[in-house]
Design a protein around this motif. Structure first.
Motif, PDB file in Angstrom:
ATOM      1  N   PHE A  72       0.867  -1.273  -0.070  1.00 49.49           N
ATOM      2  CA  PHE A  72       0.006  -0.091  -0.024  1.00 49.49           C
ATOM      3  C   PHE A  72       0.907   1.119  -0.030  1.00 49.49           C
ATOM      4  O   PHE A  72       0.560   2.354  -0.651  1.00 49.49           O
ATOM      5  CB  PHE A  72      -0.893  -0.089   1.282  1.00 49.49           C
ATOM      6  CG  PHE A  72      -1.843   1.012   1.224  1.00 49.49           C
ATOM      7  CD1 PHE A  72      -3.055   1.109   0.320  1.00 49.49           C
ATOM      8  CD2 PHE A  72      -1.780   2.113   2.088  1.00 49.49           C
ATOM      9  CE1 PHE A  72      -4.011   2.151   0.320  1.00 49.49           C
ATOM     10  CE2 PHE A  72      -2.890   3.315   2.211  1.00 49.49           C
ATOM     11  CZ  PHE A  72      -3.860   2.996   1.279  1.00 49.49           C
ATOM     12  N   LEU A  73       1.885   1.214   0.827  1.00 47.53           N
ATOM     13  CA  LEU A  73       2.748   2.388   0.886  1.00 47.53           C
ATOM     14  C   LEU A  73       4.316   1.912   1.005  1.00 47.53           C
ATOM     15  O   LEU A  73       4.633   1.084   1.778  1.00 47.53           O
ATOM     16  CB  LEU A  73       2.604   3.116   1.909  1.00 47.53           C
ATOM     17  CG  LEU A  73       3.381   4.141   2.310  1.00 47.53           C
ATOM     18  CD1 LEU A  73       3.373   5.323   1.187  1.00 47.53           C
ATOM     19  CD2 LEU A  73       3.060   5.004   3.927  1.00 47.53           C
ATOM     20  N   ALA A  74       5.081   2.118  -0.129  1.00 49.22           N
ATOM     21  CA  ALA A  74       6.728   1.813  -0.147  1.00 49.22           C
ATOM     22  C   ALA A  74       7.300   3.135   0.262  1.00 49.22           C
ATOM     23  O   ALA A  74       7.614   3.834  -0.662  1.00 49.22           O
ATOM     24  CB  ALA A  74       6.821   1.115  -1.516  1.00 49.22           C
ATOM     25  N   VAL A  75       8.093   2.972   1.386  1.00 52.03           N
ATOM     26  CA  VAL A  75       8.728   4.401   1.802  1.00 52.03           C
ATOM     27  C   VAL A  75      10.177   4.491   1.395  1.00 52.03           C
ATOM     28  O   VAL A  75      10.531   5.286   0.799  1.00 52.03           O
ATOM     29  CB  VAL A  75       8.797   4.119   3.455  1.00 52.03           C
ATOM     30  CG1 VAL A  75       9.527   5.208   3.745  1.00 52.03           C
ATOM     31  CG2 VAL A  75       7.479   4.005   4.053  1.00 52.03           C
ATOM     32  N   SER A  76      10.783   3.137   1.285  1.00 53.56           N
ATOM     33  CA  SER A  76      12.412   3.369   0.955  1.00 53.56           C
ATOM     34  C   SER A  76      12.675   2.348  -0.222  1.00 53.56           C
ATOM     35  O   SER A  76      13.530   2.305  -0.693  1.00 53.56           O
ATOM     36  CB  SER A  76      13.083   2.872   1.999  1.00 53.56           C
ATOM     37  OG  SER A  76      13.069   1.872   2.584  1.00 53.56           O
ATOM     38  N   THR A  77      11.622   1.599  -0.865  1.00 51.71           N
ATOM     39  CA  THR A  77      12.005   0.918  -2.038  1.00 51.71           C
ATOM     40  C   THR A  77      11.757   1.548  -3.398  1.00 51.71           C
ATOM     41  O   THR A  77      10.624   1.945  -3.735  1.00 51.71           O
ATOM     42  CB  THR A  77      10.856  -0.553  -1.925  1.00 51.71           C
ATOM     43  OG1 THR A  77      11.350  -1.159  -0.511  1.00 51.71           O
ATOM     44  CG2 THR A  77      11.606  -1.396  -2.760  1.00 51.71           C
ATOM     45  N   ASP A  78      12.577   1.371  -4.093  1.00 53.04           N
ATOM     46  CA  ASP A  78      12.601   2.097  -5.582  1.00 53.04           C
ATOM     47  C   ASP A  78      12.279   0.622  -6.467  1.00 53.04           C
ATOM     48  O   ASP A  78      13.286   0.095  -6.767  1.00 53.04           O
ATOM     49  CB  ASP A  78      13.599   2.692  -6.017  1.00 53.04           C
ATOM     50  CG  ASP A  78      13.747   3.218  -7.417  1.00 53.04           C
ATOM     51  OD1 ASP A  78      12.468   3.695  -7.947  1.00 53.04           O
ATOM     52  OD2 ASP A  78      14.585   3.637  -7.911  1.00 53.04           O
ATOM     53  N   TYR A  79      11.075   0.416  -6.834  1.00 55.88           N
ATOM     54  CA  TYR A  79      10.625  -0.632  -7.804  1.00 55.88           C
ATOM     55  C   TYR A  79      11.295  -0.446  -9.303  1.00 55.88           C
ATOM     56  O   TYR A  79      11.418  -1.650  -9.801  1.00 55.88           O
ATOM     57  CB  TYR A  79       9.235  -1.012  -7.595  1.00 55.88           C
ATOM     58  CG  TYR A  79       8.816  -1.409  -6.128  1.00 55.88           C
ATOM     59  CD1 TYR A  79       8.931  -2.673  -5.849  1.00 55.88           C
ATOM     60  CD2 TYR A  79       8.165  -0.433  -5.592  1.00 55.88           C
ATOM     61  CE1 TYR A  79       8.377  -3.144  -4.892  1.00 55.88           C
ATOM     62  CE2 TYR A  79       8.005  -0.992  -4.160  1.00 55.88           C
ATOM     63  CZ  TYR A  79       8.034  -2.399  -3.895  1.00 55.88           C
ATOM     64  OH  TYR A  79       7.625  -2.798  -2.714  1.00 55.88           O
ATOM     65  N   LYS A  80      11.441   0.652  -9.614  1.00 59.35           N
ATOM     66  CA  LYS A  80      11.986   0.690 -11.117  1.00 59.35           C
ATOM     67  C   LYS A  80      13.341   0.305 -11.178  1.00 59.35           C
ATOM     68  O   LYS A  80      13.887  -0.295 -12.307  1.00 59.35           O
ATOM     69  CB  LYS A  80      12.055   2.358 -11.218  1.00 59.35           C
ATOM     70  CG  LYS A  80      10.712   2.855 -11.193  1.00 59.35           C
ATOM     71  CD  LYS A  80      10.028   2.896 -12.584  1.00 59.35           C
ATOM     72  CE  LYS A  80       8.716   3.800 -12.397  1.00 59.35           C
ATOM     73  NZ  LYS A  80       7.491   3.156 -12.730  1.00 59.35           N
ATOM     74  N   SER A  81      14.342   0.380 -10.152  1.00 62.36           N
ATOM     75  CA  SER A  81      15.816  -0.071 -10.296  1.00 62.36           C
ATOM     76  C   SER A  81      15.904  -1.740  -9.868  1.00 62.36           C
ATOM     77  O   SER A  81      17.238  -2.257  -9.925  1.00 62.36           O
ATOM     78  CB  SER A  81      16.604   0.646  -9.308  1.00 62.36           C
ATOM     79  OG  SER A  81      16.189   0.446  -7.923  1.00 62.36           O
ATOM     80  N   LEU A  82      14.700  -2.387  -9.839  1.00 59.25           N
ATOM     81  CA  LEU A  82      15.143  -3.864  -9.125  1.00 59.25           C
ATOM     82  C   LEU A  82      15.068  -4.373 -10.496  1.00 59.25           C
ATOM     83  O   LEU A  82      14.565  -4.198 -11.674  1.00 59.25           O
ATOM     84  CB  LEU A  82      13.579  -4.387  -8.471  1.00 59.25           C
ATOM     85  CG  LEU A  82      13.419  -3.830  -6.864  1.00 59.25           C
ATOM     86  CD1 LEU A  82      12.295  -4.335  -6.532  1.00 59.25           C
ATOM     87  CD2 LEU A  82      14.507  -4.235  -6.242  1.00 59.25           C
ATOM     88  N   LYS A  83      16.062  -5.774 -10.459  1.00 62.10           N
ATOM     89  CA  LYS A  83      16.183  -6.547 -11.516  1.00 62.10           C
ATOM     90  C   LYS A  83      15.255  -7.807 -11.396  1.00 62.10           C
ATOM     91  O   LYS A  83      14.958  -8.144 -10.206  1.00 62.10           O
ATOM     92  CB  LYS A  83      17.809  -6.947 -11.475  1.00 62.10           C
ATOM     93  CG  LYS A  83      18.649  -5.945 -11.776  1.00 62.10           C
ATOM     94  CD  LYS A  83      20.129  -6.424 -11.796  1.00 62.10           C
ATOM     95  CE  LYS A  83      21.167  -5.247 -12.136  1.00 62.10           C
ATOM     96  NZ  LYS A  83      22.464  -5.829 -12.003  1.00 62.10           N
ATOM     97  N   LYS A  84      15.013  -8.313 -12.224  1.00 63.36           N
ATOM     98  CA  LYS A  84      14.168  -9.643 -12.293  1.00 63.36           C
ATOM     99  C   LYS A  84      14.933 -10.697 -12.038  1.00 63.36           C
ATOM    100  O   LYS A  84      16.076 -11.128 -12.792  1.00 63.36           O
ATOM    101  CB  LYS A  84      13.529  -9.794 -13.769  1.00 63.36           C
ATOM    102  CG  LYS A  84      12.545 -10.889 -13.900  1.00 63.36           C
ATOM    103  CD  LYS A  84      11.682 -11.002 -15.093  1.00 63.36           C
ATOM    104  CE  LYS A  84      10.827 -12.054 -15.116  1.00 63.36           C
ATOM    105  NZ  LYS A  84      10.102 -11.992 -16.589  1.00 63.36           N
TER     106      LYS A  84
END
Length: 82
Positions: free
Chosen positions: A65-77
Motif C-alpha cells: 500500500f505504501l513503499a517508503v524506501s523501496t525503488d521498484y524501478k531499479s529492481l532486477k528480475k
C-alpha cells in the motif's frame, strides 16, 4: 441498534464525535479489506483461467500500500518466466 445510538447521542452530545470516529475507522477498515481482496496478487478468484496470478507480475509492480524506501524501478528480475 440505530435507535439506541440516536437516543444516547441526544442524551449525551459529547458521544457524537466518538460515534463518528468509530464509524470512520470501521469504514476505512472495510475498504482496506476490499482492496486486499480485489487487488492483492496473492489472491486468486479465478482458479480456472489464472491459477497463479503472481507469476504474471513485473518486477517493478508495487504490491504494498505504501513503499517508503523501496525503488521498484531499479529492481532486477530474479525469477524465470513460465
Amino acid at each position: 441498534m440505530f435507535r439506541l445510538l440516536s437516543n444516547q447521542a441526544r442524551r449525551h452530545p459529547g458521544l457524537i464525535p466518538l460515534f463518528g470516529f468509530i464509524g470512520l475507522g470501521l469504514g476505512s477498515a472495510a475498504l482496506y479489506l476490499v482492496r486486499l481482496a480485489v487487488f492483492d496478487p496473492s489472491v486468486s478468484w479465478d482458479r480456472k483461467n489464472n491459477p497463479e496470478p503472481w507469476n504474471k507480475l513485473s518486477p517493478t509492480h508495487q504490491s504494498k500500500f505504501l513503499a517508503v524506501s523501496t525503488d521498484y524501478k531499479s529492481l532486477k528480475k530474479d525469477r524465470p518466466d513460465f
